[in-house]
Design a protein around this motif. Structure first.
Motif, short mmCIF file in Angstrom:
data_model
loop_
_atom_site.label_atom_id
_atom_site.label_comp_id
_atom_site.label_asym_id
_atom_site.label_seq_id
_atom_site.Cartn_x
_atom_site.Cartn_y
_atom_site.Cartn_z
N PHE A 36 0.52 -1.25 0.03
CA PHE A 36 -0.24 -0.01 -0.23
C PHE A 36 0.95 1.37 -0.31
CE2 PHE A 36 0.16 -1.32 4.37
CZ PHE A 36 1.26 -0.60 5.06
N GLU A 37 0.12 2.41 -0.44
CA GLU A 37 0.75 3.97 -0.59
C GLU A 37 0.62 3.93 1.57
OE1 GLU A 37 0.56 8.66 -2.17
OE2 GLU A 37 -0.72 6.98 -2.65
N ALA A 38 1.83 4.97 1.72
CA ALA A 38 1.26 5.25 3.02
C ALA A 38 2.01 6.74 3.17
CB ALA A 38 2.01 4.17 3.82
N ARG A 39 1.33 7.50 3.80
CA ARG A 39 1.60 9.22 4.54
C ARG A 39 1.14 9.26 5.64
NH1 ARG A 39 -1.84 13.44 2.07
NH2 ARG A 39 -1.27 12.10 -0.12
N ALA A 40 2.79 8.63 6.11
CA ALA A 40 2.48 9.16 8.05
C ALA A 40 3.52 10.45 8.51
CB ALA A 40 3.26 8.37 8.14
N LEU A 41 2.53 11.14 10.17
CA LEU A 41 2.98 12.43 10.31
C LEU A 41 3.72 11.73 11.72
CD1 LEU A 41 2.43 15.13 10.82
CD2 LEU A 41 0.11 15.05 12.46
N ILE A 42 4.72 12.38 11.88
CA ILE A 42 5.25 11.25 13.60
C ILE A 42 4.67 12.24 14.86
CG2 ILE A 42 7.64 11.50 14.22
CD1 ILE A 42 7.10 10.03 11.85
N LEU A 43 3.98 11.41 15.66
CA LEU A 43 3.13 12.60 16.61
C LEU A 43 4.44 12.48 17.46
CD1 LEU A 43 0.14 10.15 16.58
CD2 LEU A 43 0.51 13.20 15.67
N ALA A 44 5.46 11.30 17.81
CA ALA A 44 6.50 11.47 19.07
C ALA A 44 7.39 10.51 18.68
CB ALA A 44 5.39 10.72 20.18
N GLY A 45 8.64 10.85 19.47
CA GLY A 45 10.17 10.30 18.37
C GLY A 45 10.63 10.48 17.62
N GLU A 46 11.39 9.47 16.81
CA GLU A 46 11.68 9.57 15.81
C GLU A 46 11.76 8.03 14.85
OE1 GLU A 46 16.34 10.33 14.56
OE2 GLU A 46 16.08 10.60 16.33
N ILE A 47 12.22 7.99 13.53
CA ILE A 47 11.92 7.55 13.03
C ILE A 47 12.71 7.61 11.20
CG2 ILE A 47 10.13 8.00 11.20
CD1 ILE A 47 9.61 4.88 10.60
#
Length: 89
Positions: A36-47
């Motif tokens: 799948f296509e993914a679009r994400a917003l970081i809420l806490a921490g780091e990737i």
């Protein structure tokens, strides 16, 4: 952009599945893909993501990342792990 605005934008853009993902501190996933296509917003921490042999990029609170379907990538999580809201389509 806050979480509510981000989720509204995901729905407007046709992302039918919206979930919260949490990953452990200092975790890592080797090269893999998603169907799948993914679009994400970081809420806490780091990737940190390394995609298609490109330079690794770090995403922190308030930043957005995008992955195309079947895009090979690795994931590495910061010392506090990571928590993000992601839309999938």
């Amino acid at each position: 952009m806050d979480q509510n605005e981000f989720e509204a934008a995901l729905r407007r853009d046709g992302f039918g599945e919206i979930v919260i993902v949490e990953r452990p501190p200092n975790g890592h996933l080797d090269v893999h893909t998603h169907p799948f296509e993914a679009r994400a917003l970081i809420l806490a921490g780091e990737i940190r993501l390394q995609c298609d042999g490109e330079e690794e990029r770090s995403f922190k609170v308030g930043e957005i990342f995008h992955l195309a379907p079947a895009q090979p990538h690795t994931e590495t999580y910061g010392p506090d792990g990571v928590r993000y809201v992601v839309g999938r389509r």
